[in-house]
Design a protein around this motif. Sequence first.
Motif, PDB file in Angstrom:
ATOM      1  N   LYS A 164       9.525 -39.989   4.683  1.00 10.61           N
ATOM      2  CA  LYS A 164       9.266 -39.595   3.302  1.00 10.61           C
ATOM      3  C   LYS A 164       8.210 -40.560   2.778  1.00 10.61           C
ATOM      4  O   LYS A 164       8.394 -41.777   2.872  1.00 10.61           O
ATOM      5  CB  LYS A 164      10.539 -39.690   2.463  1.00 10.61           C
ATOM      6  CG  LYS A 164      11.652 -38.764   2.936  1.00 10.61           C
ATOM      7  CD  LYS A 164      12.934 -38.994   2.152  1.00 10.61           C
ATOM      8  CE  LYS A 164      14.055 -38.111   2.673  1.00 10.61           C
ATOM      9  NZ  LYS A 164      15.327 -38.364   1.944  1.00 10.61           N
ATOM     10  N   VAL A 165       7.115 -40.031   2.253  1.00  5.86           N
ATOM     11  CA  VAL A 165       5.954 -40.865   1.963  1.00  5.86           C
ATOM     12  C   VAL A 165       5.573 -40.809   0.486  1.00  5.86           C
ATOM     13  O   VAL A 165       5.454 -39.731  -0.100  1.00  5.86           O
ATOM     14  CB  VAL A 165       4.737 -40.429   2.810  1.00  5.86           C
ATOM     15  CG1 VAL A 165       3.537 -41.321   2.525  1.00  5.86           C
ATOM     16  CG2 VAL A 165       5.088 -40.487   4.301  1.00  5.86           C
TER      17      VAL A 165
ATOM     18  N   LYS B  54      -3.543 -33.788  -6.242  1.00  7.85           N
ATOM     19  CA  LYS B  54      -4.156 -32.935  -5.222  1.00  7.85           C
ATOM     20  C   LYS B  54      -3.626 -33.260  -3.840  1.00  7.85           C
ATOM     21  O   LYS B  54      -3.298 -32.363  -3.054  1.00  7.85           O
ATOM     22  CB  LYS B  54      -5.678 -33.100  -5.253  1.00  7.85           C
ATOM     23  CG  LYS B  54      -6.414 -32.256  -4.218  1.00  7.85           C
ATOM     24  CD  LYS B  54      -7.914 -32.493  -4.292  1.00  7.85           C
ATOM     25  CE  LYS B  54      -8.650 -31.693  -3.215  1.00  7.85           C
ATOM     26  NZ  LYS B  54     -10.112 -31.970  -3.229  1.00  7.85           N
ATOM     27  N   ALA B  55      -3.540 -34.547  -3.515  1.00  4.01           N
ATOM     28  CA  ALA B  55      -3.059 -34.960  -2.191  1.00  4.01           C
ATOM     29  C   ALA B  55      -1.606 -34.553  -1.980  1.00  4.01           C
ATOM     30  O   ALA B  55      -1.232 -34.056  -0.907  1.00  4.01           O
ATOM     31  CB  ALA B  55      -3.225 -36.465  -2.026  1.00  4.01           C
ATOM     32  N   VAL B  56      -0.780 -34.780  -2.995  1.00  2.00           N
ATOM     33  CA  VAL B  56       0.641 -34.423  -2.889  1.00  2.00           C
ATOM     34  C   VAL B  56       0.798 -32.921  -2.690  1.00  2.00           C
ATOM     35  O   VAL B  56       1.586 -32.467  -1.839  1.00  2.00           O
ATOM     36  CB  VAL B  56       1.410 -34.895  -4.138  1.00  2.00           C
ATOM     37  CG1 VAL B  56       2.808 -34.292  -4.165  1.00  2.00           C
ATOM     38  CG2 VAL B  56       1.508 -36.418  -4.163  1.00  2.00           C
ATOM     39  N   GLU B  57       0.064 -32.144  -3.469  1.00  2.00           N
ATOM     40  CA  GLU B  57       0.156 -30.682  -3.339  1.00  2.00           C
ATOM     41  C   GLU B  57      -0.251 -30.225  -1.943  1.00  2.00           C
ATOM     42  O   GLU B  57       0.378 -29.338  -1.359  1.00  2.00           O
ATOM     43  CB  GLU B  57      -0.706 -30.015  -4.407  1.00  2.00           C
ATOM     44  CG  GLU B  57      -0.137 -30.130  -5.810  1.00  2.00           C
ATOM     45  CD  GLU B  57      -1.051 -29.524  -6.870  1.00  2.00           C
ATOM     46  OE1 GLU B  57      -2.209 -29.189  -6.533  1.00  2.00           O
ATOM     47  OE2 GLU B  57      -0.606 -29.385  -8.031  1.00  2.00           O
ATOM     48  N   GLU B  58      -1.306 -30.814  -1.410  1.00  2.00           N
ATOM     49  CA  GLU B  58      -1.777 -30.417  -0.077  1.00  2.00           C
ATOM     50  C   GLU B  58      -0.734 -30.730   0.990  1.00  2.00           C
ATOM     51  O   GLU B  58      -0.436 -29.894   1.853  1.00  2.00           O
ATOM     52  CB  GLU B  58      -3.095 -31.117   0.253  1.00  2.00           C
ATOM     53  CG  GLU B  58      -3.651 -30.732   1.620  1.00  2.00           C
ATOM     54  CD  GLU B  58      -5.022 -31.305   1.911  1.00  2.00           C
ATOM     55  OE1 GLU B  58      -5.453 -31.253   3.076  1.00  2.00           O
ATOM     56  OE2 GLU B  58      -5.670 -31.814   0.961  1.00  2.00           O
TER      57      GLU B  58
ATOM     58  N   GLN C 287       7.457 -34.149   3.346  1.00  2.00           N
ATOM     59  CA  GLN C 287       8.229 -34.770   2.271  1.00  2.00           C
ATOM     60  C   GLN C 287       7.414 -35.908   1.656  1.00  2.00           C
ATOM     61  O   GLN C 287       7.374 -37.016   2.198  1.00  2.00           O
ATOM     62  CB  GLN C 287       9.554 -35.307   2.796  1.00  2.00           C
ATOM     63  CG  GLN C 287      10.479 -34.229   3.349  1.00  2.00           C
ATOM     64  CD  GLN C 287      11.818 -34.808   3.766  1.00  2.00           C
ATOM     65  OE1 GLN C 287      12.714 -35.040   2.943  1.00  2.00           O
ATOM     66  NE2 GLN C 287      11.994 -35.040   5.043  1.00  2.00           N
ATOM     67  N   VAL C 288       6.768 -35.622   0.551  1.00  2.00           N
ATOM     68  CA  VAL C 288       5.931 -36.623  -0.110  1.00  2.00           C
ATOM     69  C   VAL C 288       6.140 -36.563  -1.618  1.00  2.00           C
ATOM     70  O   VAL C 288       6.595 -35.560  -2.165  1.00  2.00           O
ATOM     71  CB  VAL C 288       4.429 -36.416   0.199  1.00  2.00           C
ATOM     72  CG1 VAL C 288       4.150 -36.518   1.692  1.00  2.00           C
ATOM     73  CG2 VAL C 288       3.938 -35.083  -0.341  1.00  2.00           C
TER      74      VAL C 288
ATOM     75  N   PHE D 111      13.219 -41.828  -3.231  1.00  2.45           N
ATOM     76  CA  PHE D 111      13.570 -41.778  -1.816  1.00  2.45           C
ATOM     77  C   PHE D 111      14.685 -42.731  -1.403  1.00  2.45           C
ATOM     78  O   PHE D 111      15.118 -42.719  -0.254  1.00  2.45           O
ATOM     79  CB  PHE D 111      12.330 -42.054  -0.965  1.00  2.45           C
ATOM     80  CG  PHE D 111      11.235 -41.023  -1.110  1.00  2.45           C
ATOM     81  CD1 PHE D 111      11.527 -39.676  -1.204  1.00  2.45           C
ATOM     82  CD2 PHE D 111       9.900 -41.412  -1.145  1.00  2.45           C
ATOM     83  CE1 PHE D 111      10.521 -38.722  -1.321  1.00  2.45           C
ATOM     84  CE2 PHE D 111       8.879 -40.474  -1.262  1.00  2.45           C
ATOM     85  CZ  PHE D 111       9.195 -39.124  -1.351  1.00  2.45           C
ATOM     86  N   GLY D 112      15.118 -43.609  -2.308  1.00  2.00           N
ATOM     87  CA  GLY D 112      16.277 -44.442  -2.026  1.00  2.00           C
ATOM     88  C   GLY D 112      16.016 -45.815  -1.434  1.00  2.00           C
ATOM     89  O   GLY D 112      16.943 -46.610  -1.278  1.00  2.00           O
TER      90      GLY D 112
END
Length: 273
Positions: free
Chosen positions: A53-54, A66-70, A77-78, A102-103
């Motif tokens: 998870k990033v 934009k990066a997350v959507e891509e 999982q971002v 993400f914990g």
Amino acid sequence: MLRTAINQSVRQFSASASSIKCHRLEGKVAIVTASTEGIGFSIARRLAQEGAKVMISSRKEANVKKAVEELKSEGLQVAGTVCHVGKAEERKNLFEKTKSDFGGLDILVSNAGINPVVSTVLDSDEEVWDKIFDINVKCMYLLMKESLPLLKCSKSPSIIIISSLAGYQPFNLLGIYSISKTALLGLIKATSSELANEGIRINGIAPGIIKTKMAKMLYESEESHEFAIMSSSMRRLGMPDEVAGVAAFLASDDASYITGETVIVSGGTNARL
């Protein structure tokens, strides 16, 4: 003719790299700074492809979105947040949001770096020196230090610092930048024993001339392009995904007995400190 052959080999690599399906980072959480384009984006994508998870971050909200959507469109999982690494409150928010979303944290990839001018060492102004060292060196250290409370809770924590081939073999017109990247090699060595006592590995990656927007000045003209490829044993520029694969290895348990090292990714370009 030579450029055509090189471009074909790069396309072949990209096609094969995209088919790689490893799961070495399942259950892990990673932060990658400056990860909305270039090497940082490729590293974020590869870590997520391997199951992590990033948390994506950079200075501009639009670029983060934009990066997350891509990456989400690829089923990865971002999440993302704005973080100028030179601002303490934004670094704090980066770690808090990562823990909230993400914990925890297992992998820190410190990729942010700048080079605001093209000049030799002795032609550079004091302000340039201060700005480059503040972001490229001091903020790397601060990110490391501020990540420790989360990393100490991880079962297999890892820090990866992105240096540069210029840290070993200075680029004449990137004088102060080159010195800052050499300093990162020292930072990795100087902290490896102390971090090992906490069970944390720290390693670096020193990319050569990689085909990114930041490195464009090193290959955009025909003359500079020919010089760049002739300095490499493989006679081509590197691609961001080729750096990302090394990052995924160093972050994984496959590198569990490696710390305090810097891997040069330069296609065989001669590099000795």
